[in-house]
Design a protein around this motif. Sequence first.
Motif, PDB file in Angstrom:
ATOM      1  N   HIS A  33     -38.985   1.345  22.532  1.00 19.36           N
ATOM      2  CA  HIS A  33     -37.906   2.038  21.833  1.00 19.36           C
ATOM      3  C   HIS A  33     -36.542   1.410  22.172  1.00 19.36           C
ATOM      4  CE1 HIS A  33     -39.734   5.540  19.764  1.00 19.36           C
ATOM      5  NE2 HIS A  33     -40.711   5.350  20.640  1.00 19.36           N
ATOM      6  N   LEU A  34     -36.360   1.030  23.415  1.00 21.30           N
ATOM      7  CA  LEU A  34     -35.119   0.371  23.809  1.00 21.30           C
ATOM      8  C   LEU A  34     -34.943  -0.951  23.073  1.00 21.30           C
ATOM      9  CD1 LEU A  34     -34.523   0.652  27.662  1.00 21.30           C
ATOM     10  CD2 LEU A  34     -33.194   1.640  25.805  1.00 21.30           C
ATOM     11  N   ALA A  35     -36.054  -1.662  22.880  1.00 21.27           N
ATOM     12  CA  ALA A  35     -35.989  -2.961  22.206  1.00 21.27           C
ATOM     13  C   ALA A  35     -35.467  -2.823  20.783  1.00 21.27           C
ATOM     14  CB  ALA A  35     -37.368  -3.617  22.206  1.00 21.27           C
ATOM     15  N   GLY A  36     -35.717  -1.675  20.156  1.00 26.66           N
ATOM     16  CA  GLY A  36     -35.265  -1.459  18.786  1.00 26.66           C
ATOM     17  C   GLY A  36     -33.917  -0.773  18.681  1.00 26.66           C
ATOM     18  N   TRP A  37     -33.264  -0.536  19.830  1.00 25.22           N
ATOM     19  CA  TRP A  37     -31.961   0.151  19.837  1.00 25.22           C
ATOM     20  C   TRP A  37     -30.847  -0.881  19.804  1.00 25.22           C
ATOM     21  CZ3 TRP A  37     -28.483   1.403  24.267  1.00 25.22           C
ATOM     22  CH2 TRP A  37     -27.496   2.329  23.911  1.00 25.22           C
ATOM     23  N   ASP A  38     -29.905  -0.726  18.878  1.00 28.36           N
ATOM     24  CA  ASP A  38     -28.842  -1.724  18.725  1.00 28.36           C
ATOM     25  C   ASP A  38     -27.610  -1.431  19.567  1.00 28.36           C
ATOM     26  OD1 ASP A  38     -27.773   0.422  17.397  1.00 28.36           O
ATOM     27  OD2 ASP A  38     -27.711  -0.525  15.412  1.00 28.36           O
ATOM     28  N   GLY A  39     -27.677  -0.405  20.396  1.00 29.54           N
ATOM     29  CA  GLY A  39     -26.521  -0.062  21.219  1.00 29.54           C
ATOM     30  C   GLY A  39     -26.525  -0.702  22.590  1.00 29.54           C
ATOM     31  N   GLY A  40     -27.593  -1.445  22.896  1.00 26.24           N
ATOM     32  CA  GLY A  40     -27.690  -2.015  24.227  1.00 26.24           C
ATOM     33  C   GLY A  40     -28.327  -3.386  24.250  1.00 26.24           C
ATOM     34  N   GLU A  41     -28.205  -4.037  25.388  1.00 26.49           N
ATOM     35  CA  GLU A  41     -28.785  -5.356  25.620  1.00 26.49           C
ATOM     36  C   GLU A  41     -29.587  -5.299  26.916  1.00 26.49           C
ATOM     37  OE1 GLU A  41     -27.309  -9.887  26.802  1.00 26.49           O
ATOM     38  OE2 GLU A  41     -25.860  -8.242  26.593  1.00 26.49           O
ATOM     39  N   ILE A  42     -30.854  -5.641  26.853  1.00 24.37           N
ATOM     40  CA  ILE A  42     -31.700  -5.618  28.045  1.00 24.37           C
ATOM     41  C   ILE A  42     -31.491  -6.924  28.805  1.00 24.37           C
ATOM     42  CG2 ILE A  42     -34.068  -5.527  28.909  1.00 24.37           C
ATOM     43  CD1 ILE A  42     -34.715  -3.794  26.424  1.00 24.37           C
ATOM     44  N   VAL A  43     -30.893  -6.809  29.991  1.00 24.91           N
ATOM     45  CA  VAL A  43     -30.549  -8.005  30.765  1.00 24.91           C
ATOM     46  C   VAL A  43     -31.547  -8.281  31.883  1.00 24.91           C
ATOM     47  CG1 VAL A  43     -28.111  -7.792  30.211  1.00 24.91           C
ATOM     48  CG2 VAL A  43     -29.005  -6.674  32.283  1.00 24.91           C
ATOM     49  N   GLY A  44     -32.511  -7.402  32.071  1.00 22.89           N
ATOM     50  CA  GLY A  44     -33.537  -7.612  33.084  1.00 22.89           C
ATOM     51  C   GLY A  44     -34.549  -6.499  33.058  1.00 22.89           C
ATOM     52  N   VAL A  45     -35.787  -6.829  33.415  1.00 16.74           N
ATOM     53  CA  VAL A  45     -36.873  -5.843  33.463  1.00 16.74           C
ATOM     54  C   VAL A  45     -37.514  -5.886  34.848  1.00 16.74           C
ATOM     55  CG1 VAL A  45     -39.130  -5.198  32.555  1.00 16.74           C
ATOM     56  CG2 VAL A  45     -37.331  -5.964  30.988  1.00 16.74           C
ATOM     57  N   TYR A  46     -37.546  -4.744  35.507  1.00 16.81           N
ATOM     58  CA  TYR A  46     -38.174  -4.618  36.821  1.00 16.81           C
ATOM     59  C   TYR A  46     -39.510  -3.891  36.668  1.00 16.81           C
ATOM     60  CZ  TYR A  46     -34.267  -6.272  39.637  1.00 16.81           C
ATOM     61  OH  TYR A  46     -33.306  -7.069  40.231  1.00 16.81           O
ATOM     62  N   THR A  47     -40.519  -4.403  37.330  1.00  9.34           N
ATOM     63  CA  THR A  47     -41.830  -3.769  37.305  1.00  9.34           C
ATOM     64  C   THR A  47     -42.522  -4.053  38.629  1.00  9.34           C
ATOM     65  OG1 THR A  47     -43.846  -3.476  35.971  1.00  9.34           O
ATOM     66  CG2 THR A  47     -43.068  -5.739  36.285  1.00  9.34           C
ATOM     67  N   GLN A  48     -43.545  -3.291  38.967  1.00 11.09           N
ATOM     68  CA  GLN A  48     -44.222  -3.499  40.237  1.00 11.09           C
ATOM     69  C   GLN A  48     -44.955  -4.838  40.259  1.00 11.09           C
ATOM     70  OE1 GLN A  48     -46.159  -0.554  42.546  1.00 11.09           O
ATOM     71  NE2 GLN A  48     -45.374   1.145  41.332  1.00 11.09           N
ATOM     72  N   PRO A  49     -45.150  -5.413  41.454  1.00 12.16           N
ATOM     73  CA  PRO A  49     -45.853  -6.689  41.565  1.00 12.16           C
ATOM     74  C   PRO A  49     -47.261  -6.619  40.978  1.00 12.16           C
ATOM     75  CG  PRO A  49     -44.766  -6.134  43.632  1.00 12.16           C
ATOM     76  CD  PRO A  49     -44.661  -4.921  42.756  1.00 12.16           C
ATOM     77  N   ASP A  50     -47.733  -7.746  40.431  1.00  6.34           N
ATOM     78  CA  ASP A  50     -49.098  -7.807  39.916  1.00  6.34           C
ATOM     79  C   ASP A  50     -50.070  -7.505  41.051  1.00  6.34           C
ATOM     80  OD1 ASP A  50     -47.688  -8.733  37.786  1.00  6.34           O
ATOM     81  OD2 ASP A  50     -48.534 -10.748  37.784  1.00  6.34           O
ATOM     82  N   ARG A  51     -51.075  -6.699  40.735  1.00 10.40           N
ATOM     83  CA  ARG A  51     -52.047  -6.332  41.760  1.00 10.40           C
ATOM     84  C   ARG A  51     -53.461  -6.570  41.251  1.00 10.40           C
ATOM     85  NH1 ARG A  51     -47.942  -2.422  42.735  1.00 10.40           N
ATOM     86  NH2 ARG A  51     -47.241  -2.525  44.905  1.00 10.40           N
ATOM     87  N   PRO A  52     -54.389  -6.915  42.166  1.00  3.43           N
ATOM     88  CA  PRO A  52     -55.783  -7.136  41.750  1.00  3.43           C
ATOM     89  C   PRO A  52     -56.380  -5.855  41.175  1.00  3.43           C
ATOM     90  CG  PRO A  52     -55.409  -7.980  43.969  1.00  3.43           C
ATOM     91  CD  PRO A  52     -54.200  -7.164  43.601  1.00  3.43           C
ATOM     92  N   CYS A  53     -57.164  -5.995  40.116  1.00  4.02           N
ATOM     93  CA  CYS A  53     -57.833  -4.833  39.548  1.00  4.02           C
ATOM     94  C   CYS A  53     -59.137  -5.268  38.900  1.00  4.02           C
ATOM     95  CB  CYS A  53     -56.937  -4.128  38.526  1.00  4.02           C
ATOM     96  SG  CYS A  53     -56.538  -5.128  37.090  1.00  4.02           S
ATOM     97  N   GLY A  54     -60.010  -4.294  38.628  1.00  2.00           N
ATOM     98  CA  GLY A  54     -61.300  -4.594  38.011  1.00  2.00           C
ATOM     99  C   GLY A  54     -62.307  -5.134  39.006  1.00  2.00           C
ATOM    100  N   ARG A  55     -63.510  -5.343  38.535  1.00  2.00           N
ATOM    101  CA  ARG A  55     -64.585  -5.807  39.414  1.00  2.00           C
ATOM    102  C   ARG A  55     -64.294  -7.181  40.007  1.00  2.00           C
ATOM    103  NH1 ARG A  55     -70.306  -4.082  36.464  1.00  2.00           N
ATOM    104  NH2 ARG A  55     -69.983  -1.810  36.592  1.00  2.00           N
ATOM    105  N   GLY A  56     -63.623  -8.023  39.215  1.00  5.62           N
ATOM    106  CA  GLY A  56     -63.319  -9.358  39.702  1.00  5.62           C
ATOM    107  C   GLY A  56     -62.075  -9.433  40.536  1.00  5.62           C
ATOM    108  N   GLN A  57     -61.364  -8.282  40.679  1.00  8.03           N
ATOM    109  CA  GLN A  57     -60.127  -8.219  41.454  1.00  8.03           C
ATOM    110  C   GLN A  57     -59.133  -9.298  41.020  1.00  8.03           C
ATOM    111  OE1 GLN A  57     -59.269  -5.717  44.262  1.00  8.03           O
ATOM    112  NE2 GLN A  57     -60.461  -4.953  42.539  1.00  8.03           N
ATOM    113  N   VAL A  58     -58.993  -9.439  39.713  1.00  7.97           N
ATOM    114  CA  VAL A  58     -58.061 -10.402  39.143  1.00  7.97           C
ATOM    115  C   VAL A  58     -56.696  -9.742  38.999  1.00  7.97           C
ATOM    116  CG1 VAL A  58     -57.548 -11.840  37.123  1.00  7.97           C
ATOM    117  CG2 VAL A  58     -59.918 -11.557  37.886  1.00  7.97           C
ATOM    118  N   CYS A  59     -55.649 -10.474  39.386  1.00  3.62           N
ATOM    119  CA  CYS A  59     -54.298  -9.942  39.262  1.00  3.62           C
ATOM    120  C   CYS A  59     -53.913  -9.845  37.790  1.00  3.62           C
ATOM    121  CB  CYS A  59     -53.303 -10.830  40.000  1.00  3.62           C
ATOM    122  SG  CYS A  59     -53.291 -10.566  41.778  1.00  3.62           S
ATOM    123  N   LYS A  60     -53.480  -8.668  37.387  1.00  9.84           N
ATOM    124  CA  LYS A  60     -53.132  -8.433  35.993  1.00  9.84           C
ATOM    125  C   LYS A  60     -51.696  -7.924  35.896  1.00  9.84           C
ATOM    126  CE  LYS A  60     -54.627  -5.773  31.935  1.00  9.84           C
ATOM    127  NZ  LYS A  60     -55.566  -4.743  31.431  1.00  9.84           N
TER     128      LYS A  60
END
Length: 324
Positions: free
Chosen positions: A26-53
Amino acid sequence: MGSTEKTPLRIVFMGTPDFARTSLEHLAGWDGGEIVGVYTQPDRPCGRGQVCKPSAVKQLALEKGWDVYQPVNFKDPAAIDELAALRPDVLVVAAYGLILPQAVLDIAPHGAVNVHSSLLPKYRGAAPIQRAILHGDDVTGVTIMQMDKGMDTGDILKARALAIGKDDTAEILHDELAELGGKLLVETLDAMVAGTLRRIKQDEDKATYAAKLSKSEGQLDWTRPAQEVHNRARAMHPWPGAYFFWCAPDRDKPLRIALTPGEVGPSLEEYGNPEPGTIIGDVDGKLAIACADKVYLAAAVKPAGKKCMTAEGFCCGYLNRCAE
């Protein structure tokens, strides 16, 4: 004559799972702002193969070409300096999963606003969607909150209610609230730009806490009323999932059976008042199980080590009651 065009808000978004991704869309479609950075948690192993996703938020950020930051926490002053260097006007937070110290909350002139999936002050904490269903609530909603150092204790900026359907699962409600939250977030930022935001303090006397779910909470108790069983099954879908243990006549140990939520059925009197936990059989394509007062009709079941099966399949394989 000078231009009246307003400078877009510089936004740093912080979020991790699908719920947060919807707000970011929704933010991406809003014309009142500019996204200058995105913070998210570090990639972590998941699934049977414990592959980082990568998280759902990171996947969208990479698609959009936004810069992604993944600090483990903000205990290191360098991580705070890196965020400050982006010169955000506002931090937008949705299901980020990391604690933001006061030094982070103070970076942006407009502070940090959070998309929370309940009508605060009710259900502060990690699992507001599931707790609302578990408690049999008819209404929930979304609150856009000004973050402070407490756990979901900040001032309310905007809130909107949403009805909970009698058979809604946590999965269904999650998606509806995520969409509502994204829309309400944009409305909040519009008001922020216009200077019309009103802050309402939360009533501490009405505050409740929605604790994080544990796997053991998925176990169903057939000695409870059918509506309570239904509420628990809905609240635990898809994670951790509802389950029960059934003592089959030909087994030494109880069989663990996962259950897909269905609906509350008729009174036990129609089936001769069987004991709670009795598997009655296939009723209109659902597996009927006796509760304290009524029958519960499960949409499907999955015995441990087996594939998910219909009521008819279970009855044929475990009760020897195949439909003619």
